[in-house]
Motif scaffolding. Structure first.
Motif, short mmCIF file in Angstrom:
data_model
loop_
_atom_site.label_atom_id
_atom_site.label_comp_id
_atom_site.label_asym_id
_atom_site.label_seq_id
_atom_site.Cartn_x
_atom_site.Cartn_y
_atom_site.Cartn_z
N VAL A 21 83.22 7.71 20.07
CA VAL A 21 84.27 8.62 20.52
C VAL A 21 83.83 9.32 21.80
CG1 VAL A 21 85.54 10.73 19.99
CG2 VAL A 21 85.28 8.96 18.25
N GLN A 22 82.56 9.73 21.87
CA GLN A 22 82.07 10.42 23.06
C GLN A 22 82.15 9.51 24.28
OE1 GLN A 22 81.21 13.76 23.17
NE2 GLN A 22 81.43 13.29 25.34
N ILE A 23 81.85 8.24 24.09
CA ILE A 23 81.97 7.28 25.19
C ILE A 23 83.41 7.22 25.68
CG2 ILE A 23 81.83 4.84 25.81
CD1 ILE A 23 79.41 4.63 23.95
N ARG A 24 84.37 7.17 24.73
CA ARG A 24 85.77 7.11 25.10
C ARG A 24 86.21 8.39 25.81
NH1 ARG A 24 86.60 4.74 19.89
NH2 ARG A 24 87.67 6.59 19.15
N GLN A 47 85.08 8.24 29.30
CA GLN A 47 85.88 7.28 30.06
C GLN A 47 87.32 7.77 30.26
OE1 GLN A 47 85.47 3.81 27.55
NE2 GLN A 47 83.66 3.06 28.65
N GLY A 48 87.65 8.90 29.65
CA GLY A 48 89.00 9.44 29.78
C GLY A 48 90.02 8.78 28.88
N ILE A 49 89.56 7.98 27.93
CA ILE A 49 90.47 7.28 27.02
C ILE A 49 90.83 8.14 25.82
CG2 ILE A 49 90.73 5.24 25.54
CD1 ILE A 49 88.83 3.79 27.42
N VAL A 61 93.47 21.15 28.36
CA VAL A 61 94.40 20.40 27.52
C VAL A 61 94.65 19.04 28.16
CG1 VAL A 61 96.71 20.33 26.53
CG2 VAL A 61 95.51 22.53 26.75
N ASP A 62 94.28 17.98 27.46
CA ASP A 62 94.49 16.62 27.95
C ASP A 62 95.86 16.08 27.57
OD1 ASP A 62 91.86 16.11 29.09
OD2 ASP A 62 91.13 16.15 27.03
N LEU A 63 96.30 16.38 26.36
CA LEU A 63 97.51 15.78 25.82
C LEU A 63 98.36 16.84 25.11
CD1 LEU A 63 99.24 13.28 24.99
CD2 LEU A 63 97.72 13.06 22.99
N VAL A 64 99.64 16.87 25.46
CA VAL A 64 100.61 17.74 24.78
C VAL A 64 101.57 16.85 24.00
CG1 VAL A 64 102.43 19.47 25.02
CG2 VAL A 64 100.46 19.51 26.57
N ILE A 65 101.69 17.12 22.71
CA ILE A 65 102.62 16.39 21.84
C ILE A 65 103.74 17.34 21.44
CG2 ILE A 65 102.90 15.24 19.60
CD1 ILE A 65 99.90 14.55 19.75
N ARG A 66 104.98 16.86 21.54
CA ARG A 66 106.09 17.64 20.99
C ARG A 66 106.86 16.78 20.02
NH1 ARG A 66 109.92 22.35 23.13
NH2 ARG A 66 111.18 22.51 21.25
N THR A 67 107.07 17.31 18.82
CA THR A 67 107.85 16.61 17.81
C THR A 67 109.30 17.07 17.86
OG1 THR A 67 107.38 18.27 16.10
CG2 THR A 67 105.81 16.46 16.33
N GLY A 68 110.16 16.42 17.09
CA GLY A 68 111.52 16.90 16.92
C GLY A 68 112.53 16.40 17.92
N ALA A 89 98.93 5.97 23.03
CA ALA A 89 99.71 6.09 24.26
C ALA A 89 98.89 6.77 25.35
CB ALA A 89 101.00 6.88 23.99
N PHE A 90 98.15 7.80 24.97
CA PHE A 90 97.30 8.50 25.93
C PHE A 90 96.28 7.54 26.55
CE2 PHE A 90 93.37 10.73 26.97
CZ PHE A 90 93.82 11.76 27.77
N ALA A 91 95.73 6.65 25.72
CA ALA A 91 94.69 5.72 26.20
C ALA A 91 95.24 4.76 27.25
CB ALA A 91 94.11 4.94 25.02
N GLN A 92 96.57 4.58 27.28
CA GLN A 92 97.18 3.67 28.25
C GLN A 92 97.55 4.36 29.56
OE1 GLN A 92 97.25 0.40 27.42
NE2 GLN A 92 96.25 1.12 25.53
N ARG A 93 97.44 5.68 29.58
CA ARG A 93 97.83 6.42 30.78
C ARG A 93 96.72 6.35 31.84
NH1 ARG A 93 101.62 10.49 28.99
NH2 ARG A 93 102.83 9.51 27.31
N GLU A 94 97.15 6.39 33.10
CA GLU A 94 96.20 6.50 34.19
C GLU A 94 96.31 7.91 34.75
OE1 GLU A 94 95.01 4.42 38.47
OE2 GLU A 94 96.94 3.98 37.52
N ARG A 95 95.28 8.68 34.58
CA ARG A 95 95.30 10.08 35.00
C ARG A 95 94.66 10.19 36.39
NH1 ARG A 95 93.06 14.04 30.76
NH2 ARG A 95 94.72 15.37 31.54
N ARG A 96 95.47 10.56 37.38
CA ARG A 96 94.99 10.60 38.76
C ARG A 96 94.79 12.00 39.29
NH1 ARG A 96 98.92 6.60 38.56
NH2 ARG A 96 100.49 7.97 39.48
N PHE A 97 95.33 13.00 38.59
CA PHE A 97 95.16 14.40 38.98
C PHE A 97 95.51 14.64 40.46
CE2 PHE A 97 92.27 13.55 35.46
CZ PHE A 97 92.65 14.56 34.56
N GLY A 98 96.61 14.04 40.88
CA GLY A 98 97.06 14.24 42.26
C GLY A 98 96.49 13.23 43.23
N GLY A 99 95.52 12.41 42.81
CA GLY A 99 94.93 11.41 43.68
C GLY A 99 95.64 10.08 43.54
N THR A 100 94.99 9.02 43.96
CA THR A 100 95.54 7.68 43.85
C THR A 100 94.58 6.80 43.11
OG1 THR A 100 94.57 6.93 45.95
CG2 THR A 100 96.76 7.95 46.04
#
Length: 247
Positions: A7-10, A13-15, A188-195, A234-245
């Protein structure tokens, strides 16, 4: 279940998210669909809280923040509000030993001064009992609002300026960030909203600036480990660029 090392490796890696925040929505609609009272929906939602906490512990998340009671929730019918606050007391007092046993550090974020003395005492006692725990950091947002959080932080800084401890030109983003809720833990890396709603409802406005969002039609009482796992996948499939490319 993956090992803590895997888990720490992931995480590196940002996964794998370090910090997940959840807007728990749908208790009332769930109760209506079941032909039950709204408080029955809130009670059913407590089981989902237990599942979410257990899932977070088992998946080695650093922090889980749950939106339990907003400042706007005072506008609900008085009986529902009172029932919710009474339920809050019962849950804290019945769950704290289990949280402590599982090395969970509990923190209530928000303005608790409006709560009854008994509820405040329960909060203080629970936080004190678990403050040294090094496992999951469980934050419960109660009488919380993102705008309140920012204004509260600005007032603290204004007081420092007034006392000559800091000059206005010295104020940076980190200055304000350090005076807000959650400033000592992972972003906060991930926000989940239900409903099935697609808004953040005044939740962690500053802290979610670069968070990923994941929405589900699942009503909160039906939220389980499978839905939670879907959010992490779903989070693991995201590419997080933080404003970069990416190229």
């Amino acid at each position: 279940m993956s090992s803590e090392k895997e888990v720490q490796i992931r995480k590196n890696q940002g996964i794998q998210p370090r910090h997940v925040a959840i807007i728990m929505d749908g208790n009332g609609r769930w109760a209506k669909n079941q032909g039950k009272s709204r408080i029955s929906g809130h009670k059913a939602g407590i089981e989902s809280v237990r599942r979410a906490v257990s899932f977070s512990v088992n998946h080695y998340l650093d922090a889980l923040t749950l939106y339990a009671f907003s400042r706007e929730n005072w506008n609900r019918p008085k009986k529902e509000v009172m029932d919710l606050l009474d339920l809050f007391i019962v849950v804290i007092e019945s769950e704290i030993n289990s949280l402590h046993k599982n090395n969970v550090c509990l923190k209530i974020i928000g303005d608790i001064s409006r709560f009854s003395r008994r509820l405040q005492d329960s909060i203080y006692s629970a936080e004190e009992q678990t403050k040294s725990n090094q496992g999951l950091r469980l934050n419960i947002a109660a009488n919380y609002g993102g705008r309140w959080d920012i204004v509260h932080g600005v007032r603290k800084i204004a007081g420092q300026v007034k006392d000559g401890l800091i000059q206005p030109e010295q104020i940076e983003e980190e200055t304000l960030s350090s005076h807000l809720c959650l400033h000592k833990i992972a972003p906060v890396d991930l926000v989940i909203r239900t409903g099935g709603e697609y808004r953040i409802s005044n939740f962690l406005l500053w802290q979610v600036a670069y968070s990923e969002f994941w929405f589900t039609d699942t009503l909160w009482p039906d939220f389980d480990e499978y839905v939670f796992e879907g959010a992490l996948n779903a989070f693991a499939q995201r590419e997080r660029r933080f404003g970069g490319t990416s190229i």
